[in-house]
Design a protein around this motif. Sequence first.
Motif, PDB file in Angstrom:
ATOM      1  N   LEU A 101      38.957   5.697 -72.874  1.00  0.00           N
ATOM      2  CA  LEU A 101      39.088   6.246 -71.529  1.00  0.00           C
ATOM      3  C   LEU A 101      37.974   7.246 -71.219  1.00  0.00           C
ATOM      4  N   THR A 102      37.601   8.063 -72.208  1.00  0.00           N
ATOM      5  CA  THR A 102      36.504   9.016 -72.024  1.00  0.00           C
ATOM      6  C   THR A 102      35.193   8.284 -71.771  1.00  0.00           C
ATOM      7  N   GLN A 139      43.262  -0.679 -71.158  1.00  0.00           N
ATOM      8  CA  GLN A 139      43.727   0.675 -71.469  1.00  0.00           C
ATOM      9  C   GLN A 139      43.849   1.551 -70.232  1.00  0.00           C
ATOM     10  N   ASP A 155      49.539   4.087 -84.814  1.00  0.00           N
ATOM     11  CA  ASP A 155      49.385   5.543 -84.774  1.00  0.00           C
ATOM     12  C   ASP A 155      49.748   6.180 -86.105  1.00  0.00           C
ATOM     13  N   SER A 201      46.082   6.123 -80.740  1.00  0.00           N
ATOM     14  CA  SER A 201      46.016   7.036 -79.594  1.00  0.00           C
ATOM     15  C   SER A 201      44.632   7.646 -79.443  1.00  0.00           C
ATOM     16  N   ALA A 202      44.001   8.000 -80.582  1.00  0.00           N
ATOM     17  CA  ALA A 202      42.644   8.541 -80.540  1.00  0.00           C
ATOM     18  C   ALA A 202      41.665   7.493 -80.006  1.00  0.00           C
ATOM     19  N   TYR A 203      41.877   6.249 -80.404  1.00  0.00           N
ATOM     20  CA  TYR A 203      41.028   5.145 -79.908  1.00  0.00           C
ATOM     21  C   TYR A 203      41.142   5.003 -78.390  1.00  0.00           C
ATOM     22  N   VAL A 204      42.380   4.994 -77.858  1.00  0.00           N
ATOM     23  CA  VAL A 204      42.553   4.862 -76.409  1.00  0.00           C
ATOM     24  C   VAL A 204      41.891   6.032 -75.684  1.00  0.00           C
ATOM     25  N   ALA A 205      42.050   7.253 -76.231  1.00  0.00           N
ATOM     26  CA  ALA A 205      41.436   8.425 -75.602  1.00  0.00           C
ATOM     27  C   ALA A 205      39.913   8.286 -75.562  1.00  0.00           C
ATOM     28  N   GLN A 206      39.323   7.777 -76.637  1.00  0.00           N
ATOM     29  CA  GLN A 206      37.868   7.589 -76.672  1.00  0.00           C
ATOM     30  C   GLN A 206      37.423   6.519 -75.674  1.00  0.00           C
TER      31      GLN A 206
END
Length: 553
Positions: free
Chosen positions: A249-250, A330, A218, A242-247
Amino acid sequence: MLSVNRISKSYSTDIILKEITFSINRHDRVGLVGPNGCGKSTLLRILAGEEQADSGSYAFTPSDLRWGYLKQGFSPAPGDTLLSTLSLRDHEVTQLAEKVERLAASVASSPADQALLKFYDQTISQLQAASEQAGRVPEVLAALGLSQFSLDTPLSFLSGGQKTRLGLARVLLGDPQLLMLDEPTNHLDIVMLEWLEDWLARFQGGVLVVSHDRTFLDRTVNRILDLSLETHSLKEYTGNYSAYVAQVLTEHARLQAAYQDQVYEIRRMRQDIERTKNQSLSVELTTTSRQPGVRRIAKKVAKKAKARERKLDRYLESDERVEKPQAGWQIKQNFFDTSPAGESHISQSAIRLEQVSIGYPGFPVLLQGLNLDVQAGQRIALTGPNGCGKTTLMRTIAGKMEPVSGRVYVGPSVQLGYMSQEQELLDPQLSVVDTLRRVAPFNQTEARSFLHYFLFTGDEALNLVGRLSFGERARLTLACLVAQGCNCLLLDEPINHLDIPSRTRFEQALAGFDGAILAVVHDRYFIRQFARQIWEVHEGTIQRNWSAVDQSQ
């Protein structure tokens, strides 16, 4: 700086890498993530010239780019010292200087010899680099916390964290323009992790780093390359971890919605086909040959149903069909109380240390005057520099060592569960389910149901322990402790050897335990998710720090 074009690699029939393509430019900070065994280290070894790809290519720009490569797991040869490892012998500079003098005389005699002139320039560059490198040694060793060692110190005297730092020192002394780092955070304490993060923030070149430390990723990277164990290919994401995990999950939510829409549409089409068939059949059964017009219409309806059925079959076999998205590592999962009897609560004070000092006979005391307690349901992270006595303290609390002085009090309703770094209590010849049944009165069905809480699903419960990964063994050890009724866990580096997916699964499995936990851990992401209090080892004692949980973010 680095361009990689369609690199593939296999071992026998096992595909490891498949047409890997990406590039790294100046100031890029790229994190390479993926499960253990997916080929991350293999890819770095190929780029460092230690292995050959089966196909594809890579190139450094310019061709004489200075790059540094840190291997995973530094294994020095017997007899190696700091001096030999860093290749910093005093006579090297002297020898290069003498060589430059001899070449200068040769150039004076043959000024038109272009090959000689080029060799002369190269030797001068080597001399300058060697002189600069030798001059930077004390500075780099001090920054990495190794200045207390003389250069003739055998590497066998160094801890795992100190060896990792030495490997970093060797890379940094080369003044690289591109860094390729394979698990640089292994065994580093938080102070050294933060030093490395600050250094990388100031570094002017490009970085490709493999790490399982999510907070480190991060704070250091601006792109993520996700290497898939299933497809052996790369997928690129912009931003930090964190941005990778959010992408991810989206994307999973989008695919799940598309798949659900498809399920509804297929169900509607099948119902429509069935209704049309029944309508045609009903006409066939309720009419006679004296009603040819009605029967012709019924046959057309039946043909329409057949056509729709063929169309549906073609769709189901086509690439347009959306596959059911699999929940990756994830994806968060929720767990209930995993205690077999539902009785994990303990008395108010689970563990109390009264003027405790710890250490080994014949050696200086590591920690002294400890007055600490672990309360029911607390989540405590124990942190501190390598070699400061954290493992010794855990072994003392667990009753495997006697304190040098003082008293360790364990509450009357407390059953301690101790997870060491080595996981040496597991029998490699037993299956997962048999390992659990060995410590708890479960039948086969109950054991497999219980193991589900620790993410062993289906036939995974039948695998032999000897074939499990580090992460699976950690979860099995945790399951055994909970199944035995342990309501206070002592975890010594439980995620140290785990990749990011395994760390995530371990955290998910731990979430359902409602007893007290004292864990030795350096992973700040884990600390942020888990800890409600931090015990920090400092100058031979332990300081309790509640606010450090927030600061670790």
